[in-house]
Design a protein around this motif. Sequence first.
Motif, PDB file in Angstrom:
ATOM      1  N   LEU A 138     -11.095  23.899  24.618  1.00 10.70           N
ATOM      2  CA  LEU A 138     -10.923  22.512  24.172  1.00 10.70           C
ATOM      3  C   LEU A 138     -10.443  22.471  22.716  1.00 10.70           C
ATOM      4  O   LEU A 138      -9.507  21.733  22.373  1.00 10.70           O
ATOM      5  N   VAL A 139     -11.070  23.280  21.850  1.00 11.72           N
ATOM      6  CA  VAL A 139     -10.681  23.327  20.429  1.00 11.72           C
ATOM      7  C   VAL A 139      -9.263  23.883  20.285  1.00 11.72           C
ATOM      8  O   VAL A 139      -8.445  23.375  19.508  1.00 11.72           O
ATOM      9  N   SER A 140      -8.958  24.910  21.060  1.00 11.41           N
ATOM     10  CA  SER A 140      -7.622  25.491  21.031  1.00 11.41           C
ATOM     11  C   SER A 140      -6.561  24.448  21.413  1.00 11.41           C
ATOM     12  O   SER A 140      -5.530  24.312  20.768  1.00 11.41           O
ATOM     13  N   THR A 141      -6.859  23.676  22.462  1.00 11.59           N
ATOM     14  CA  THR A 141      -5.892  22.703  22.982  1.00 11.59           C
ATOM     15  C   THR A 141      -5.751  21.452  22.107  1.00 11.59           C
ATOM     16  O   THR A 141      -4.643  21.026  21.809  1.00 11.59           O
ATOM     17  N   PHE A 142      -6.887  20.882  21.688  1.00 12.36           N
ATOM     18  CA  PHE A 142      -6.834  19.575  21.030  1.00 12.36           C
ATOM     19  C   PHE A 142      -6.983  19.609  19.511  1.00 12.36           C
ATOM     20  O   PHE A 142      -6.764  18.596  18.857  1.00 12.36           O
ATOM     21  N   HIS A 143      -7.383  20.770  18.963  1.00 13.83           N
ATOM     22  CA  HIS A 143      -7.442  20.871  17.495  1.00 13.83           C
ATOM     23  C   HIS A 143      -6.229  21.654  16.982  1.00 13.83           C
ATOM     24  O   HIS A 143      -5.442  21.152  16.200  1.00 13.83           O
ATOM     25  N   HIS A 144      -6.071  22.891  17.492  1.00 15.84           N
ATOM     26  CA  HIS A 144      -4.951  23.722  17.031  1.00 15.84           C
ATOM     27  C   HIS A 144      -3.646  23.399  17.753  1.00 15.84           C
ATOM     28  O   HIS A 144      -2.575  23.583  17.207  1.00 15.84           O
ATOM     29  N   GLY A 145      -3.737  22.907  18.991  1.00 13.19           N
ATOM     30  CA  GLY A 145      -2.533  22.692  19.799  1.00 13.19           C
ATOM     31  C   GLY A 145      -1.885  21.336  19.614  1.00 13.19           C
ATOM     32  O   GLY A 145      -0.887  21.040  20.265  1.00 13.19           O
ATOM     33  N   LYS A 146      -2.455  20.500  18.748  1.00 11.02           N
ATOM     34  CA  LYS A 146      -1.914  19.149  18.565  1.00 11.02           C
ATOM     35  C   LYS A 146      -1.703  18.879  17.079  1.00 11.02           C
ATOM     36  O   LYS A 146      -2.520  19.247  16.243  1.00 11.02           O
ATOM     37  N   GLN A 147      -0.609  18.247  16.745  1.00  9.02           N
ATOM     38  CA  GLN A 147      -0.285  17.929  15.346  1.00  9.02           C
ATOM     39  C   GLN A 147      -0.076  16.433  15.210  1.00  9.02           C
ATOM     40  O   GLN A 147       0.917  15.927  15.725  1.00  9.02           O
ATOM     41  N   PRO A 148      -0.943  15.649  14.558  1.00  7.42           N
ATOM     42  CA  PRO A 148      -2.197  16.098  13.962  1.00  7.42           C
ATOM     43  C   PRO A 148      -3.267  16.385  15.020  1.00  7.42           C
ATOM     44  O   PRO A 148      -3.135  15.948  16.162  1.00  7.42           O
ATOM     45  N   SER A 149      -4.331  17.051  14.609  1.00  6.95           N
ATOM     46  CA  SER A 149      -5.433  17.389  15.500  1.00  6.95           C
ATOM     47  C   SER A 149      -6.042  16.144  16.132  1.00  6.95           C
ATOM     48  O   SER A 149      -6.106  15.096  15.499  1.00  6.95           O
ATOM     49  N   ALA A 150      -6.466  16.278  17.403  1.00  2.00           N
ATOM     50  CA  ALA A 150      -7.105  15.146  18.079  1.00  2.00           C
ATOM     51  C   ALA A 150      -8.633  15.226  17.944  1.00  2.00           C
ATOM     52  O   ALA A 150      -9.358  14.403  18.506  1.00  2.00           O
ATOM     53  N   ILE A 151      -9.142  16.238  17.223  1.00  2.00           N
ATOM     54  CA  ILE A 151     -10.596  16.417  17.086  1.00  2.00           C
ATOM     55  C   ILE A 151     -10.999  16.400  15.616  1.00  2.00           C
ATOM     56  O   ILE A 151     -10.443  17.146  14.810  1.00  2.00           O
ATOM     57  N   ASP A 152     -11.949  15.523  15.281  1.00  2.00           N
ATOM     58  CA  ASP A 152     -12.562  15.583  13.956  1.00  2.00           C
ATOM     59  C   ASP A 152     -14.073  15.733  14.167  1.00  2.00           C
ATOM     60  O   ASP A 152     -14.530  15.806  15.316  1.00  2.00           O
ATOM     61  N   GLN A 153     -14.841  15.776  13.072  1.00  2.00           N
ATOM     62  CA  GLN A 153     -16.286  15.988  13.197  1.00  2.00           C
ATOM     63  C   GLN A 153     -16.937  14.931  14.092  1.00  2.00           C
ATOM     64  O   GLN A 153     -17.773  15.250  14.930  1.00  2.00           O
ATOM     65  N   GLN A 154     -16.529  13.681  13.950  1.00  3.49           N
ATOM     66  CA  GLN A 154     -17.164  12.615  14.730  1.00  3.49           C
ATOM     67  C   GLN A 154     -16.918  12.796  16.232  1.00  3.49           C
ATOM     68  O   GLN A 154     -17.827  12.652  17.050  1.00  3.49           O
ATOM     69  N   ILE A 155     -15.684  13.134  16.581  1.00  3.06           N
ATOM     70  CA  ILE A 155     -15.345  13.329  17.990  1.00  3.06           C
ATOM     71  C   ILE A 155     -16.032  14.569  18.560  1.00  3.06           C
ATOM     72  O   ILE A 155     -16.573  14.558  19.671  1.00  3.06           O
ATOM     73  N   PHE A 156     -16.065  15.634  17.755  1.00  2.00           N
ATOM     74  CA  PHE A 156     -16.724  16.864  18.200  1.00  2.00           C
ATOM     75  C   PHE A 156     -18.219  16.615  18.409  1.00  2.00           C
ATOM     76  O   PHE A 156     -18.792  17.036  19.415  1.00  2.00           O
ATOM     77  N   ALA A 157     -18.849  15.908  17.461  1.00  2.00           N
ATOM     78  CA  ALA A 157     -20.287  15.616  17.561  1.00  2.00           C
ATOM     79  C   ALA A 157     -20.584  14.788  18.803  1.00  2.00           C
ATOM     80  O   ALA A 157     -21.538  15.068  19.538  1.00  2.00           O
ATOM     81  N   GLU A 158     -19.746  13.777  19.062  1.00  2.00           N
ATOM     82  CA  GLU A 158     -19.987  12.917  20.231  1.00  2.00           C
ATOM     83  C   GLU A 158     -19.780  13.692  21.536  1.00  2.00           C
ATOM     84  O   GLU A 158     -20.613  13.643  22.436  1.00  2.00           O
ATOM     85  N   TYR A 159     -18.688  14.446  21.616  1.00  2.00           N
ATOM     86  CA  TYR A 159     -18.393  15.200  22.849  1.00  2.00           C
ATOM     87  C   TYR A 159     -19.469  16.251  23.134  1.00  2.00           C
ATOM     88  O   TYR A 159     -19.928  16.395  24.267  1.00  2.00           O
ATOM     89  N   THR A 160     -19.897  16.972  22.093  1.00  2.00           N
ATOM     90  CA  THR A 160     -20.891  18.034  22.309  1.00  2.00           C
ATOM     91  C   THR A 160     -22.266  17.456  22.620  1.00  2.00           C
ATOM     92  O   THR A 160     -23.034  18.046  23.383  1.00  2.00           O
TER      93      THR A 160
END
Length: 282
Positions: free
Chosen positions: A41-63
């Motif tokens: 998920l991090v590979s696809t939506f953080h590193h694989g997207k410009q700009p990243s689709a994941i920030d701390q708030q989204i990561f905290a909610e998803y996890t």
Amino acid sequence: MNADFTERRKETLVNMCEERARMLQDQFNVSMNHVHALAILVSTFHHGKQPSAIDQQIFAEYTARTAFERPLMSGVAYALRVLHAEREEFEKKHGWKIKKMETEDQSLAKDDYNLEKLDPSPVQDEYAPVILSQETVSHIVSIDMMSGKEDRENILRARATGKGVLTSPFNLLKSNHLGVVLTFAVYNTNLPHSATPEQWTKATVGYLGASFDVPSLVDKLLHQLASKQTIVVNLYDTTNVFAPIRMYGPDVDGAGEMHISNLDFGDPTRKHEMHCRFKHKP
Ligand code: WA2
């Protein structure tokens, strides 16, 4: 005591131990698979997207919302690979300094645990600061995970192999409970299974890790089963057969009938066993 009774008692112990060992192993296995999926998920939506689709708030909610998929993990976090040449720009962008993990003797006052008090990391070739975390492990954000012995070894082994790897048992930060950390590296390319350690390492962009707080989560699991009163369960890391590490359960004497169930936590370099005994002599 007749032989029939002894035989049935032995069988009961074997069944109870095997049931608990399989349950623990299955819960570990599903938890590990989900941590692996988070790395993708991090590979696809953080590193694989410009700009990243994941920030701390989204990561905290998803996890938080998917925590039920990882019943044996107390929290997950993502650490970025930062080379020394990139440090200044990284710190400016995030507005905080990469911090050094405190050693055990520095952390006596666990109630006072406070990120603000941690020292900045000394100069290193590279760092692994945590940039995204589940709320339950927010205390490791900004800490360089390569500055902790067990975490560092795990990071180096995970990124060179492309596989999920486990630490030996050690005292986790803040809870100070004995636990193990599971790490998957995140890569910037889709490498074949046949890739060399150098190829894996070169393609590494970060590390997705999860902590398994052994006493609290094994207790929770065993309480789900009836008749916890009748047997004593111990969990050992037996990677070094001459120096097993007791991870869970009371200090028991060697006397009395015992059954050993093997556990497979998915890292072939680590060995674990469950030891079960009756609480009361017949
Ligand atoms: N997570 C939670 N508590 C800890 C810990 C840890 N490591 N180390 C010591 N106490 C972000 O492998 C990368 C998680 C490490 C990942």
